[in-house]
Every structure is written in C-alpha cells, then in structure tokens.
Design a protein around this motif. Structure first.
Motif, PDB file in Angstrom:
ATOM      1  N   ALA A  87       1.253  -1.242   0.127  1.00 20.40           N
ATOM      2  CA  ALA A  87       0.327  -0.069   0.342  1.00 20.40           C
ATOM      3  C   ALA A  87       1.396   0.909  -0.433  1.00 20.40           C
ATOM      4  O   ALA A  87       0.302   2.117  -0.502  1.00 20.40           O
ATOM      5  CB  ALA A  87      -0.789  -0.035   0.924  1.00 20.40           C
ATOM      6  N   ALA A  88       1.887   1.312   0.531  1.00 20.06           N
ATOM      7  CA  ALA A  88       2.914   2.083   1.116  1.00 20.06           C
ATOM      8  C   ALA A  88       3.724   2.601  -0.620  1.00 20.06           C
ATOM      9  O   ALA A  88       3.686   3.514  -1.040  1.00 20.06           O
ATOM     10  CB  ALA A  88       3.821   2.548   1.784  1.00 20.06           C
ATOM     11  N   TYR A  89       3.806   1.554  -0.596  1.00 20.32           N
ATOM     12  CA  TYR A  89       4.499   1.644  -2.617  1.00 20.32           C
ATOM     13  C   TYR A  89       3.534   2.109  -3.515  1.00 20.32           C
ATOM     14  O   TYR A  89       3.896   3.241  -4.494  1.00 20.32           O
ATOM     15  CB  TYR A  89       4.791  -0.123  -2.747  1.00 20.32           C
ATOM     16  CG  TYR A  89       6.022   0.215  -4.298  1.00 20.32           C
ATOM     17  CD1 TYR A  89       7.173   1.301  -4.531  1.00 20.32           C
ATOM     18  CD2 TYR A  89       5.173  -0.660  -5.181  1.00 20.32           C
ATOM     19  CE1 TYR A  89       7.915   0.757  -5.488  1.00 20.32           C
ATOM     20  CE2 TYR A  89       5.354  -0.388  -6.506  1.00 20.32           C
ATOM     21  CZ  TYR A  89       6.956  -0.129  -6.307  1.00 20.32           C
ATOM     22  OH  TYR A  89       7.765   0.310  -8.434  1.00 20.32           O
ATOM     23  N   PRO A 132       3.668   8.172  -3.272  1.00 15.58           N
ATOM     24  CA  PRO A 132       4.254   8.408  -4.058  1.00 15.58           C
ATOM     25  C   PRO A 132       2.703   9.897  -4.387  1.00 15.58           C
ATOM     26  O   PRO A 132       2.973  11.067  -4.948  1.00 15.58           O
ATOM     27  CB  PRO A 132       4.529   7.757  -5.453  1.00 15.58           C
ATOM     28  CG  PRO A 132       4.463   6.867  -4.624  1.00 15.58           C
ATOM     29  CD  PRO A 132       3.555   6.180  -3.526  1.00 15.58           C
ATOM     30  N   ALA A 133       1.315   9.403  -5.048  1.00 13.37           N
ATOM     31  CA  ALA A 133       0.072  10.162  -5.005  1.00 13.37           C
ATOM     32  C   ALA A 133      -0.050  10.683  -3.702  1.00 13.37           C
ATOM     33  O   ALA A 133      -0.481  12.194  -3.994  1.00 13.37           O
ATOM     34  CB  ALA A 133      -0.946   9.499  -5.532  1.00 13.37           C
ATOM     35  N   ARG A 147       0.104  16.624  -1.315  1.00  9.60           N
ATOM     36  CA  ARG A 147       0.262  17.132  -0.595  1.00  9.60           C
ATOM     37  C   ARG A 147       1.278  18.702  -0.809  1.00  9.60           C
ATOM     38  O   ARG A 147       0.508  19.633  -0.423  1.00  9.60           O
ATOM     39  CB  ARG A 147       1.760  15.751   0.591  1.00  9.60           C
ATOM     40  CG  ARG A 147       2.239  17.374   1.611  1.00  9.60           C
ATOM     41  CD  ARG A 147       2.324  16.366   2.842  1.00  9.60           C
ATOM     42  NE  ARG A 147       2.431  16.890   4.292  1.00  9.60           N
ATOM     43  CZ  ARG A 147       3.708  16.275   4.696  1.00  9.60           C
ATOM     44  NH1 ARG A 147       3.942  15.003   4.871  1.00  9.60           N
ATOM     45  NH2 ARG A 147       3.855  17.229   6.071  1.00  9.60           N
ATOM     46  N   ARG A 148       2.587  18.069  -1.895  1.00 12.62           N
ATOM     47  CA  ARG A 148       3.030  19.027  -2.391  1.00 12.62           C
ATOM     48  C   ARG A 148       1.874  20.152  -3.353  1.00 12.62           C
ATOM     49  O   ARG A 148       2.601  21.568  -3.263  1.00 12.62           O
ATOM     50  CB  ARG A 148       4.361  18.487  -3.314  1.00 12.62           C
ATOM     51  CG  ARG A 148       5.304  17.996  -3.039  1.00 12.62           C
ATOM     52  CD  ARG A 148       6.926  17.831  -3.220  1.00 12.62           C
ATOM     53  NE  ARG A 148       6.096  16.908  -4.650  1.00 12.62           N
ATOM     54  CZ  ARG A 148       6.415  15.556  -4.707  1.00 12.62           C
ATOM     55  NH1 ARG A 148       7.126  15.059  -3.723  1.00 12.62           N
ATOM     56  NH2 ARG A 148       5.987  14.739  -5.551  1.00 12.62           N
ATOM     57  N   LEU A 149       1.199  19.875  -4.055  1.00 11.09           N
ATOM     58  CA  LEU A 149       0.169  20.393  -4.336  1.00 11.09           C
ATOM     59  C   LEU A 149      -0.757  21.030  -3.876  1.00 11.09           C
ATOM     60  O   LEU A 149      -0.524  22.566  -3.457  1.00 11.09           O
ATOM     61  CB  LEU A 149      -0.557  20.365  -5.041  1.00 11.09           C
ATOM     62  CG  LEU A 149      -2.077  20.314  -5.920  1.00 11.09           C
ATOM     63  CD1 LEU A 149      -0.755  21.452  -7.579  1.00 11.09           C
ATOM     64  CD2 LEU A 149      -2.550  18.840  -7.027  1.00 11.09           C
TER      65      LEU A 149
END
Length: 321
Positions: free
Chosen positions: A20-22, A26-27, A32-34
């Motif tokens: 699930a983390a893999y 990334p998404a 979060r950055r957006l």
C-alpha cells in the motif's frame, strides 16, 4: 499454535502495508506538495496600518477563534510575520496555545518541587516566551543563511537574463536550482506573480518576508530598471559583488571581535562551572545557597546580572557594516 498465527498475521500485515505504501505513497506526496503550493499562493490577507501593501499568509491553526483574535491585534500580526520569516508552517494561534501549555506544564512541575510560592509563576513566565525565542532564533539562522546564498542567486539571475531569459523565468530558475531559503522565497515570489499578482507587489512582499537590506537593494534596482530601462544583468552583477565584499568585511570584523565574544562566553560559563566544582568539593557550603532564602535571592540576582552582562558584551562587540 498461537505463535505461528501471530507471526503469519504480522508478516501479512507488513507485506500488505509495504504494498500500500509503494502504490499510494507517491500520489499522496504529490498531492501534499500541490496542496502546500496552493496554500502558499492563495488567500492573501492585506494587513492594514502600513504605508504599503503587505501580503501575508498563515497556516490554519487548531482553534479558529484564537486565530481570529490573534489576527486582529498588533501582536498577532507581529507573530504571523515572525512565523513566516522563520520558515515554520504553523499559525499564531498554535504558537500562543503552545506557549500557554508550556507555561502551565512548567509551572505545575515547579510547584510540585519548589517550596517558594512565587517560583512557579517566575518559571511559567520564562517558559511561556521560550517558543517565541525559538522562533526568533530560527528566523536569525534563516536570515543568515539567506544572506550567504543571496549572491549566488543574483549571479544565476544575471546569467539567465544575459542568456536571453525573461526576469520572471530567471526567478523560476533560481527557485528550482537553489536550496532553501533562497529557492523557497524566490519560488513564492514567482508563483505570486505567476498567479496574477503584479510583479511590484510580489517583490515588495518578498522584502517584507526577508527584511534584509540587500534584498531591498535588489528589489529597488529591479523596479527602477523596469521603469527607466538599463542593463539589469550588469546591475545584478555589481550588486552581487557589493554583497560579497560586505561579507568579507563582516568576516574580518568577526575575527577582530573574537576575543570579546570568547570573553563573554567565559564570563557566562565561569560562575556555573565554579558552582558545579564547589558542589563536589564542599557540598554543605553550596547547599546554603539553595536552602536559605538569602542564597536563593543571590542566585536569582546572579542569573539576571549574568544575562544582562552577556547581552551588554554582545552589544559592544556588534559592529554594523
């Protein structure tokens, strides 16, 4: 049979969690950055009572009512500016709440062990300003780091403009190439003007976030050049040269004032070192300072005079260039 079942469940949970983390991490990080970039460039608040327009954004705090109370006061605006200049992602209400919590915790702990009724109030008052002191220290370190990186940013701007790029494109290159805090501040300025804010207002907001004289020179030079014309790359090269020469002078001043600074450090550490040494050599003699009221008063007076002396020495050896 219980142990194999528990091991099987633990291994299965670890495998599923890793998968699930893999697949999702990334998404989530991109989102979060957006969201962070959108928060940085959206919902500007105009602070009244100043000669020019100042843009300031603060993060959402845990208590909206406390945020509204802090936003309507002069101290709240000062605290919001301090948070923004320190580079922390928090809000004035959160800082005020943290100060209150720290003061109550330190006061309660002191009241449990101290016999004097006034001592918890003193320690709570000192602890309440500790978070603000940490923010001021982080702002000082961040401003120093920005000053050191700023000539490199000016050189990169100059080279990009000389290569034929527009000034806004050159700012984006600085934001992408240089680390925090220079890259972060230029990215904020670039995104503000990219989302429709006039370049003059975006640069003026940068001078408010970074209250350094070199940044004011840079903003003034850019605005004058856009109104009157001229070779902006040459202006930026000259400004970078002046900033570097000023740093050379500052480092020479630090060398000449090193004796005074180390004298201040020694004078601050000497009483504490002697107190620790006497506590091992003659414990009964040192216990009088902590048991008797006169000794406690002398200790408090010593701490106050030591702090005053330290700041006095720092003021004497501080030379503005």
């Amino acid at each position: 049979m219980l142990l194999p079942v528990l091991v099987f469940i633990a291994v299965t949970a670890m495998v599923l969690g890793s998968y699930a983390a893999y697949t999702r991490l990334p998404a989530m990080l991109r989102q979060r950055r957006l969201d962070r970039r959108l928060r940085e460039v959206s919902a500007p608040a105009v602070l009244s009572g100043q000669s020019e327009t100042v843009l300031m954004r603060t993060a959402a705090g845990p208590l909206p009512a406390l945020e509204r109370m802090a936003a309507g006061t002069r101290g709240g605006m000062w605290l919001a500016r301090l948070i923004q200049q320190s580079g922390r992602r928090t809000s004035p209400g959160a800082v005020v709440l943290f100060c209150v919590v720290v003061a109550l915790a330190v006061g309660v702990v002191t009241a449990l062990f101290a016999r004097q009724p006034w001592l918890p109030f003193v320690t709570a008052a000192v602890a309440s300003i500790a978070p603000i002191g940490v923010l001021m220290r982080r702002r000082h370190v961040r401003m120093k780091k920005f000053e050191e990186q700023f000539p490199e940013a000016l050189d990169l701007l100059s080279r990009a403009i000389r290569a034929g790029h527009a000034f806004q494109t050159a700012m984006n290159m600085v934001a992408n190439e240089l680390p925090d805090p220079v890259g972060t501040e230029f990215r904020k300025t670039f995104e503000q003007q990219n989302f429709g804010l006039p370049l003059r207002d975006a640069l003026n907001a940068m001078t408010d976030r970074i209250p350094i004289i070199d940044v004011r020179f840079f903003v003034t030079a850019v605005l004058i050049q856009r109104e009157t014309g001229g070779n902006l790359s040459e202006i930026l090269d000259n400004l970078a040269h002046v900033v570097r020469e000023r740093f050379k002078v500052l480092r020479q001043v630090r060398v000449h004032t090193a004796h005074g600074r180390f004298t201040g450090y020694v004078l601050m550490a000497l009483p504490a070192a002697l107190a620790i040494a006497l506590s091992f050599i003659n414990p009964s003699h040192m216990q009088l300072l902590f048991r008797e009221s006169m000794g406690q008063t002398m200790l408090m007076a010593t701490v106050v005079m030591q702090v005053i002396g330290f700041f006095w020495i720092q003021r004497v050896i501080k030379i503005e260039v």
